[in-house]
Design an enzyme around this catalytic site. Structure first.
Site, short mmCIF file in Angstrom:
data_model
loop_
_atom_site.label_atom_id
_atom_site.label_comp_id
_atom_site.label_asym_id
_atom_site.label_seq_id
_atom_site.Cartn_x
_atom_site.Cartn_y
_atom_site.Cartn_z
N ASP A 154 0.76 -1.21 0.08
CA ASP A 154 0.15 0.14 -0.04
C ASP A 154 0.94 1.22 -0.15
O ASP A 154 1.53 1.61 0.97
CB ASP A 154 -0.79 -0.01 1.24
CG ASP A 154 -2.03 1.06 1.24
OD1 ASP A 154 -1.67 2.03 0.56
OD2 ASP A 154 -3.18 0.88 1.62
N TYR A 176 -5.62 11.07 -3.00
CA TYR A 176 -6.01 12.46 -2.46
C TYR A 176 -4.92 13.15 -1.40
O TYR A 176 -5.23 13.97 -0.92
CB TYR A 176 -7.18 12.67 -1.93
CG TYR A 176 -7.72 11.23 -0.65
CD1 TYR A 176 -7.19 11.49 0.62
CD2 TYR A 176 -8.50 10.33 -1.24
CE1 TYR A 176 -7.55 10.36 1.40
CE2 TYR A 176 -8.65 9.04 -0.31
CZ TYR A 176 -8.27 9.05 0.81
OH TYR A 176 -8.49 8.17 1.89
N LYS A 177 -3.71 12.23 -1.23
CA LYS A 177 -2.91 12.49 -0.38
C LYS A 177 -1.52 13.19 -1.04
O LYS A 177 -1.93 14.50 -1.60
CB LYS A 177 -2.26 11.23 0.61
CG LYS A 177 -3.42 10.89 1.44
CD LYS A 177 -2.92 9.44 2.03
CE LYS A 177 -4.15 9.07 2.97
NZ LYS A 177 -3.98 7.54 3.34
N ARG A 227 0.97 14.28 14.31
CA ARG A 227 1.57 13.84 13.18
C ARG A 227 1.74 15.04 12.21
O ARG A 227 0.50 15.47 11.63
CB ARG A 227 0.82 12.77 12.35
CG ARG A 227 1.37 12.07 11.08
CD ARG A 227 0.32 11.10 10.51
NE ARG A 227 -0.64 11.86 9.81
CZ ARG A 227 -1.34 10.83 9.10
NH1 ARG A 227 -1.37 9.62 9.02
NH2 ARG A 227 -2.36 11.62 8.33
C1 LIG Z 1 -5.31 6.70 3.14
C2 LIG Z 1 -5.06 5.45 3.09
C3 LIG Z 1 -6.01 4.74 2.58
C4 LIG Z 1 -7.60 5.17 2.17
O1 LIG Z 1 -8.31 4.35 1.79
P1 LIG Z 1 -9.74 4.90 1.12
O2 LIG Z 1 -10.38 3.69 0.85
O3 LIG Z 1 -9.36 5.77 -0.10
O4 LIG Z 1 -10.37 5.72 2.15
C5 LIG Z 1 -5.78 3.26 2.66
N1 LIG Z 1 -4.60 2.49 3.17
C6 LIG Z 1 -3.75 3.42 3.62
C7 LIG Z 1 -2.54 2.87 4.21
C8 LIG Z 1 -3.96 5.09 3.65
O5 LIG Z 1 -2.92 5.66 4.15
#
Ligand SMILES: *Cc1c(COP(=O)(O)O)cnc(C)c1O
Length: 411
Positions: free
Chosen positions: A196, A221-222, A370
């Site tokens: 991930d 979105y990050k 954080r």
């Molecule tokens: C932000 C994030 C997600 C986000 O998942 P969504 O399905 O887009 O809400 C998933 N896994 C990790 C490790 C993240 O940091």
């Protein structure tokens, strides 16, 4: 002694990415250290979305699927993301959310790996990743989730482990895993790894090909600046694509969606991981976010992330000692990503006091402060000034004010 304000301003003046910051909206009076929750808005997003609504949608209407190549967006944007994570253009596609993409890849990988039914991960991983794995285990016969601490995990990749599921950079601690080493160990043991990349793509250098990684998902979105709730992406190495089939067999994943036949036939390549119609306004906002990386050298992004994090740690140690903050992020720059976390028993109230003073980071329960340092638009001066505000909040006990103690719905 850590760097002075004068020194850090000189670093900003020499920063090879200094001009990239102007591509993003920087709200007046705000220091934004939360690009790892929601990336900043690109200046171009206004024009891009206006053109999408007024031109492609309002005037073009249904013709825009071809005329504006809406239909090509998942692969086109995927190819742009591939460039940021060391993948080939044909190995990445944009679709759905990270959670849904993880579900698709977990099931596809476990079906290939049968009867090896164990999903191996770590306690304290990002909640949605663990929850999705629990759902997969409850749905597929013979599948279970096993959680082991990082130190034991690699040695525990035994003959029953089908899939190892890990975040590359940990959302809470900021620790970065050795993608190449873990992938190799898993391969030797006959397991697949799903990485991930939500907290690493766009923040640090990611080299999926170099690590011989086979499967990955990540968030739009990050650090990719795709806007709130932006679509996510998934990666499958070319050599694995034909072996894996998505369990969510929607029409966009069909070999010929507009054949309108009764029988599902998976598309060749990454298109087979598409499900339904892409949310075009969100897709185009994501594309605009990803386009801000144009001309940006990811080695420069990596170098700046390391330096921003080091500056933050050194300044906090210099200016905020004796207040009970504990660093939980690795000190070695190669072992962390683009954010830094400290624990404190009153982390929530401290962060609320910071936010009220124009410094936005975030709180992660139960006790983590954080701060993320998106290298494209965070200046060294921002980091320096943010720590001054933190020192003031701690030295004056400002955070003890009762109004900082009540929690909102989203923290
Ligand atoms: C932000 C994030 C997600 C986000 O998942 P969504 O399905 O887009 O809400 C998933 N896994 C990790 C490790 C993240 O940091």
């Amino acid at each position: 002694m850590s760097a002075s304000l004068l020194e850090v301003c000189a670093w900003d003046a020499e920063d090879p990415l200094r001009e990239v910051a102007a591509r993003f909206v920087r709200p007046e009076g705000l220091i934004y250290l939360d690009g790892n929750s929601l990336g900043a808005a690109p200046v171009d997003a206004y024009g891009r979305l206006e053109a999408a609504v007024a031109g492609e949608w309002a005037q073009g209407l249904v013709r825009s699927w071809n005329g504006a190549d809406w239909i090509g967006a998942p692969a086109r944007i995927g190819a742009k993301i591939a460039h940021l994570i060391g993948a080939r253009p044909s190995e990445v596609v944009v679709a759905d959310s990270t959670s849904v993409n993880l579900f698709k890849l977990l099931v596809a990988a476990l079906q290939r790996q049968a009867p090896r039914g164990v999903i191996l991960s770590e306690p304290g991983e990002f909640p949605t990743d663990l929850y999705v794995a629990q759902g997969v285990a409850a749905t597929l016969p013979g599948v279970s989730l096993r959680l082991l601490p990082a130190e034991e995990l690699v040695a525990a990749i035994g003959a029953d482990v089908g899939v190892v599921m890990l975040t590359h950079v940990h959302y809470r601690t900021g620790a970065r895993r050795d993608m190449a080493a873990i992938t190799q160990r898993a391969r030797e043991a006959g397991a697949l790894v799903i990485w991930d990349l939500s907290h690493s793509a766009g923040a640090v250098q990611v080299d999926l090909a170099g690590a011989r990684a086979e499967l990955a998902v990540g968030c739009g979105y990050k650090y990719l600046n795709g806007g709130p709730g932006a679509p996510a992406y998934l990666y499958v190495a070319e050599r694995r694509q034909a072996e894996l089939s998505s369990p969510l067999t929607g029409w966009m994943g069909h070999d010929d969606p507009f054949e309108f036949g009764d029988v599902y036939r998976p598309a060749a390549g990454m298109d087979r991981f598409l499900v339904g119609t892409p949310p075009m306004l969100s897709m185009l906002a994501l594309e605009c976010g990803v386009d801000q990386f144009e001309g940006v050298d990811m080695a420069a992004v990596e170098a700046k992330a390391r330096r921003l994090c080091s500056l933050f740690i050194e300044r906090v140690e210099d200016r905020c000692g004796g207040h009970g903050l504990q660093l939980i992020t690795p000190c070695a720059p190669a072992r962390r990503g683009g954010h830094v976390s400290f624990t404190h028993p009153d982390a929530y109230a401290i962060m609320q006091a910071l936010i009220e003073r124009g410094v936005i980071g975030d709180f992660r329960g139960p006790d983590v402060l954080r701060c993320g340092f998106a290298p494209l638009y965070t200046r060294f001066e921002d980091v320096w000034r943010a720590v001054e505000v933190l020192a003031e909040v701690l030295n004056t006990d400002a955070w003890r004010d009762p109004r900082y103690q009540t929690r909102a719905r989203v923290t």
